[in-house]
Design a protein around this motif. Structure first.
Motif, short mmCIF file in Angstrom:
data_model
loop_
_atom_site.label_atom_id
_atom_site.label_comp_id
_atom_site.label_asym_id
_atom_site.label_seq_id
_atom_site.Cartn_x
_atom_site.Cartn_y
_atom_site.Cartn_z
N ILE A 92 41.35 38.53 35.78
CA ILE A 92 41.62 38.02 37.13
C ILE A 92 40.94 38.92 38.16
O ILE A 92 40.29 38.43 39.09
N SER A 93 41.08 40.23 38.00
CA SER A 93 40.48 41.19 38.94
C SER A 93 38.97 41.04 39.02
O SER A 93 38.39 41.02 40.11
N VAL A 96 38.11 37.59 40.69
CA VAL A 96 38.43 37.62 42.12
C VAL A 96 37.44 38.52 42.87
O VAL A 96 36.95 38.16 43.94
N VAL A 116 45.23 39.44 43.31
CA VAL A 116 45.24 39.61 41.85
C VAL A 116 46.67 39.61 41.32
O VAL A 116 47.00 38.83 40.41
N TYR A 120 48.70 36.53 39.19
CA TYR A 120 49.31 36.74 37.88
C TYR A 120 50.81 36.48 37.91
O TYR A 120 51.36 35.80 37.02
N THR A 162 43.47 31.14 38.73
CA THR A 162 42.44 31.91 39.42
C THR A 162 41.26 31.02 39.78
O THR A 162 40.74 31.08 40.89
#
Length: 168
Positions: A92-93, A96, A116, A120, A162
């Motif tokens: 995700i990080s 993003v 982030v 989650y 995401t």
């Protein structure tokens, strides 16, 4: 004879409540003739939260209905489930960062972290709700199994959440 064109710096402005990158467009003489607006999705707004909820549900529903994930939750060691959780946050990080903050992380680090972690956590909550509704989260009897199943299903759900957050 070589002609030099001075490129003006872009700025960030709030237009209609949303952040935009304002890029000046200059002619050959360097005079600004227009501006291009590019929406920046640096802030995690209610609209983004709704997109993450819907996006998470898109994959959480079919995955949570499979017996394989229920059994995997029982069989997989705790450290593997923890590794899957960390992998989810890492992916995700990365996604993003490269889609929203690559150019403008400076000054927006807290927004990055909120996006982030928020993505989650929202995915975990959506999955927990779905698994609880279909009675595959044995809350009160085996909370660890319930959490493991949630984390396993949240892995693909968080990715789709995401991805749906990128829709403008």
């Amino acid at each position: 004879m070589e002609q030099r064109v001075e490129i003006k710096e872009s700025t960030i402005k709030r237009i209609g409540g949303y952040l935009h990158r304002v890029v000046p467009i200059a002619d050959k003489s360097g005079d600004i003739i227009s501006y291009a607006l590019k929406p920046l999705m640096l802030e995690f707004k209610p609209r983004d939260i709704m997109q993450v909820i819907i996006g998470s549900a898109l994959l959480a529903i079919p995955v949570s209905l499979t017996e394989e994930v229920w059994n995997l939750g029982e069989l997989l060691p705790d450290q593997n489930v923890l590794a899957i959780s960390i992998l989810s946050l890492l992916l995700i990080s990365i996604f993003v960062y490269f889609n929203f903050y690559k150019v403008t992380l400076k000054g927006y680090v807290t927004h990055f972290i909120k996006r982030v972690i928020g993505t989650y956590l929202i995915s975990l909550l959506v999955v927990a709700l779905i698994l609880t509704l279909i009675q595959k989260c044995p809350w009160g009897f085996d909370n660890i199994l319930a959490i493991k199943r949630i984390i396993l299903v949240a892995f693909p759900a968080a990715m789709s959440g995401t991805l749906s957050d990128t829709i403008k």
